[in-house]
Enzyme design. Structure first.
Site, mmCIF file in Angstrom:
data_model
loop_
_atom_site.group_PDB
_atom_site.id
_atom_site.type_symbol
_atom_site.label_atom_id
_atom_site.label_comp_id
_atom_site.label_asym_id
_atom_site.label_seq_id
_atom_site.Cartn_x
_atom_site.Cartn_y
_atom_site.Cartn_z
ATOM 1 N N PHE A 131 0.854 -1.177 0.000
ATOM 2 C CA PHE A 131 0.000 0.000 0.000
ATOM 3 C C PHE A 131 0.902 1.243 0.000
ATOM 4 O O PHE A 131 1.806 1.343 0.832
ATOM 5 C CB PHE A 131 -0.838 -0.070 1.279
ATOM 6 C CG PHE A 131 -2.067 0.776 1.268
ATOM 7 C CD1 PHE A 131 -3.240 0.307 0.683
ATOM 8 C CD2 PHE A 131 -2.069 2.025 1.864
ATOM 9 C CE1 PHE A 131 -4.386 1.082 0.696
ATOM 10 C CE2 PHE A 131 -3.214 2.798 1.875
ATOM 11 C CZ PHE A 131 -4.378 2.322 1.287
ATOM 12 N N ASP A 216 2.224 -5.263 8.165
ATOM 13 C CA ASP A 216 1.010 -4.460 8.086
ATOM 14 C C ASP A 216 -0.146 -5.429 7.842
ATOM 15 O O ASP A 216 -0.234 -6.037 6.769
ATOM 16 C CB ASP A 216 1.130 -3.453 6.935
ATOM 17 C CG ASP A 216 -0.114 -2.566 6.823
ATOM 18 O OD1 ASP A 216 -1.182 -2.953 7.335
ATOM 19 O OD2 ASP A 216 -0.012 -1.494 6.201
ATOM 20 N N TYR A 241 -10.895 -0.310 10.556
ATOM 21 C CA TYR A 241 -12.112 -0.005 9.784
ATOM 22 C C TYR A 241 -12.381 -0.951 8.631
ATOM 23 O O TYR A 241 -13.357 -0.775 7.922
ATOM 24 C CB TYR A 241 -12.070 1.446 9.280
ATOM 25 C CG TYR A 241 -10.787 1.849 8.572
ATOM 26 C CD1 TYR A 241 -10.549 1.455 7.262
ATOM 27 C CD2 TYR A 241 -9.817 2.613 9.213
ATOM 28 C CE1 TYR A 241 -9.381 1.817 6.610
ATOM 29 C CE2 TYR A 241 -8.644 2.985 8.575
ATOM 30 C CZ TYR A 241 -8.428 2.587 7.269
ATOM 31 O OH TYR A 241 -7.271 2.936 6.643
ATOM 32 N N LYS A 242 -11.515 -1.933 8.400
ATOM 33 C CA LYS A 242 -11.765 -2.874 7.294
ATOM 34 C C LYS A 242 -12.549 -4.065 7.845
ATOM 35 O O LYS A 242 -13.707 -3.923 8.209
ATOM 36 C CB LYS A 242 -10.454 -3.238 6.622
ATOM 37 C CG LYS A 242 -9.894 -2.031 5.849
ATOM 38 C CD LYS A 242 -8.497 -2.219 5.308
ATOM 39 C CE LYS A 242 -8.068 -0.958 4.566
ATOM 40 N NZ LYS A 242 -6.631 -0.896 4.337
ATOM 41 N N ARG A 394 -11.906 -5.813 -7.074
ATOM 42 C CA ARG A 394 -11.792 -6.588 -5.834
ATOM 43 C C ARG A 394 -13.177 -6.901 -5.295
ATOM 44 O O ARG A 394 -14.025 -6.004 -5.184
ATOM 45 C CB ARG A 394 -11.015 -5.810 -4.770
ATOM 46 C CG ARG A 394 -9.584 -5.506 -5.141
ATOM 47 C CD ARG A 394 -8.806 -4.955 -3.959
ATOM 48 N NE ARG A 394 -9.450 -3.827 -3.313
ATOM 49 C CZ ARG A 394 -8.975 -3.196 -2.250
ATOM 50 N NH1 ARG A 394 -7.848 -3.619 -1.685
ATOM 51 N NH2 ARG A 394 -9.599 -2.163 -1.727
#
Ligand SMILES: *Cc1c(COP(=O)(O)O)cnc(C)c1O
Length: 434
Positions: A131, A216, A241-242, A394
Site C-alpha cells: 500500500f 502491516d 475499519y476494514k 476486488r
C-alpha cells in the site's frame, strides 16, 4: 471443496442453509438495495458497534470528564482494553496489543523504535506492491535519518512472468534479506491481489539473518487468524475499519512482541506513560510496561467507541469460524469465476492465489481496460465492489455479513454485464475515491 459446488442457485441456497455464521448478518446494516462486497475497504456498522458508540456519547453527556475513570469502559484505559480484546485475533498476549493512532501513524511510531541503522546495516526491506502509504512512511523514516531512500529502501518486486504480476514470491523476499538490511516491513495480505504471505517462514528467515521484521495486517486482521507470538514476529499494526468494522477512520492497532518491551518509544507522548506515573506530570518520561508505551496522544475515544461492539461481534463469531467461512466463500467465488467468466471468453482471470495458505479475505479479478467501466456498471446494478488500477476488481465477501447467494448473484451479474456490454455506457474517467 470445489467438487461440491455447481453454478445453480440451489447450491448457493444449500451453502447458506448450512452456514454457522448466517445469523450474524442480522446484526449489520447493509446499505439498502446493495450487495456489499467492500468490507475490505470499509466494514459495515453492526448493532453492537452502534450501541457502544451511543453508550459513549451518553457517558460524555452525563459524566463529562468523569468518563475518563467512570465510563463503562473507562476512557483512561480504553486503548489497553480494546488491545486486550483484539490480541486473541492475532495470537498475542493481551499486553502486546494496544488500540492507538492510525495505521500509517503506527508504522512511523514503530519504526522510530525498530529501525536503528548501524554500521553496514542501514536498509529497510519492503515490496513494490505494498500500500503506497507504507512506502511513503518508509521513505520519510529514511530521510529523517539523513539516508537517501533510493539507496536504502530495498523493494522486492514480483517475478517477471506477466500472469503473476500481482504476487510476491517468498523466496525472492528471503533472497533480498541481505546483510545490509536492518528491518523488513511486509503486508500480511497484499491489498490488490489478496495474496497471503507466509509470515512464519519470513519471520524465521529474517531472524536467521539478524533482521527485525514487522507486518502491516490491515488486510487480514479480523478475517485471517495470526500467531504473532508463536512466529516471533517483532511488530505489527493494522487498521480498525476494514474487516474489524470499527467505522470510517476508526482507531488502529499495534502489536509489539514482549521481548521488545524495553525499546524506547521515540515518537514519545504522554499517553505512552505508565498509568500510575502519567498524571504526576514529571518531565522524565516513564513509559508503560507493555505495547501501550507506543501510544502518543489522548486516545480518540469517539473513534474507538464502535470498536468495542464491533470486536464483541468478531469474538463471538470466532476467528477460526470466520476464516473457515471466508475460505468457503472465496472458494465458491473462484469456482463461479472460472465457470461463468472463463478467461478465454472474457479476458478476466482470478489474480488471487488458489491455495488456502496463500489467500486472504478477498478475491481479485484482473481484466483489461474495460474493467473500470465494468466496475461502474456493477455499481449501477447495486453491487458495491472496488477497483484498483490498472484493471483489478476486488470482491470481498465478508463472513460476518455476506451470503453465498450474494456471491452467486454478483458473478451472474458480471456475466450479464459483459454479455450485454452495458459497461459501454459508463465513462472512462476515474473518480477521486474508488
Ligand atoms: C488500508 C491500509 C492502510 C491505510 O492507512 P491509514 O493510515 O489507515 O489511512 C495502510 N496500509 C495498508 C496495507 C492498508 O490496507
Amino acid at each position: 471443496m470445489s467438487s461440491n459446488f455447481d453454478t445453480g442457485a440451489a447450491c448457493a441456497e444449500r451453502l447458506d442453509a448450512s452456514d454457522p455464521l448466517a445469523a450474524f448478518r442480522e446484526f449489520f446494516s447493509i446499505p439498502q438495495g446493495t450487495i456489499y462486497l467492500d468490507g475490505n475497504s470499509l466494514g459495515l456498522l453492526s448493532r453492537q458497534a452502534e450501541e457502544s458508540l451511543k453508550r459513549v456519547t451518553k457517558e460524555w453527556r452525563e459524566q463529562g470528564i468523569g468518563g475518563w475513570l467512570g465510563a463503562g469502559s473507562p476512557w483512561f484505559t480504553l486503548a489497553e482494553t480494546l488491545g486486550e480484546k483484539a490480541a486473541a485475533l492475532v495470537g498475542a498476549d493481551p499486553d502486546e496489543v494496544v488500540c492507538a493512532g492510525a495505521t500509517t501513524v503506527n508504522l512511523h511510531a514503530l519504526l522510530a523504535s525498530f529501525y536503528t541503522p548501524r554500521g553496514g546495516r542501514t536498509r529497510i526491506l519492503a515490496d513494490s506492491l505494498n500500500f503506497p502509504s507504507d512506502i511513503y512512511a518508509l521513505q520519510g523514516q529514511l530521510a529523517l535519518r539523513g539516508l537517501a531512500p533510493e539507496e536504502h529502501l530495498a523493494l522486492v518486486s514480483p517475478p517477471a512472468s506477466p500472469g503473476d504480476s500481482g504476487l510476491l514470491d517468498e523466496d525472492s523476499i528471503i533472497h533480498s534479506m541481505t546483510r545490509e538490511v536492518a528491518v523488513a516491513l511486509l503486508p500480511s495480505v497484499l491489498y490488490r491481489s489478496g495474496q497471503l504471505l507466509d509470515m512464519a517462514t519470513l519471520t524465521a528467515e529474517a531472524h536467521r539473518r539478524g533482521i527485525l521484521i514487522g507486518f502491516d495486517c490491515s488486510h487480514s486482521a479480523g478475517v485471517v487468524p495470526h500467531q504473532f507470538d508463536r512466529w516471533a514476529v517483532d511488530f505489527a499494526f493494522w487498521c480498525g475499519y476494514k474487516y474489524l468494522n470499527g467505522g470510517p477512520g476508526s482507531t488502529a492497532f499495534l502489536y509489539v512482541n514482549r521481548r521488545h518491551f524495553e525499546r524506547r518509544p521515540l515518537l514519545a507522548g504522554w499517553f505512552g506513560s505508565d498509568k500510575q506515573a502519567q498524571f504526576k506530570m514529571r518531565l522524565d518520561f516513564e513509559p508503560a510496561a507493555g505495547a501501550g508505551r507506543w501510544q502518543i496522544s489522548s486516545p480518540p475515544i469517539l473513534s474507538m467507541a464502535p470498536l468495542e461492539g464491533a470486536l464483541a461481534v468478531t469474538r463471538e463469531a470466532g476467528i477460526t469460524r470466520i476464516r473457515e467461512k471466508s475460505l468457503l466463500l472465496t472458494d465458491y467465488l473462484i469456482f463461479l469465476a472460472d465457470r461463468l467468466l472463463p478467461e478465454a471468453e472474457t479476458g478476466i482471470r482470478v489474480a488471487t492465489p488458489r491455495e488456502h495458505s496463500r489467500r486472504g479475505g478477498h478475491v481479485a479479478l484482473a481484466g483489461d481496460e474495460r474493467m473500470w467501466r465494468v466496475y461502474q456498471a456493477l455499481k449501477a446494478r447495486g453491487v458495491v465492489a472496488d477497483f484498483r488500477p490498472p484493471g483489478i476488481l476486488r470482491l470481498a465477501p465478508v463472513p460476518l455479513y455476506n451470503s453465498f447467494g450474494e456471491v452467486r448473484d454478483t458473478l451472474v451479474l458480471l456475466r450479464e454485464i459483459l454479455d450485454s456490454r452495458e459497461y459501454e455506457a459508463f465513462p472512462d474517467e476515474k473518480s477521486a475515491v474508488t
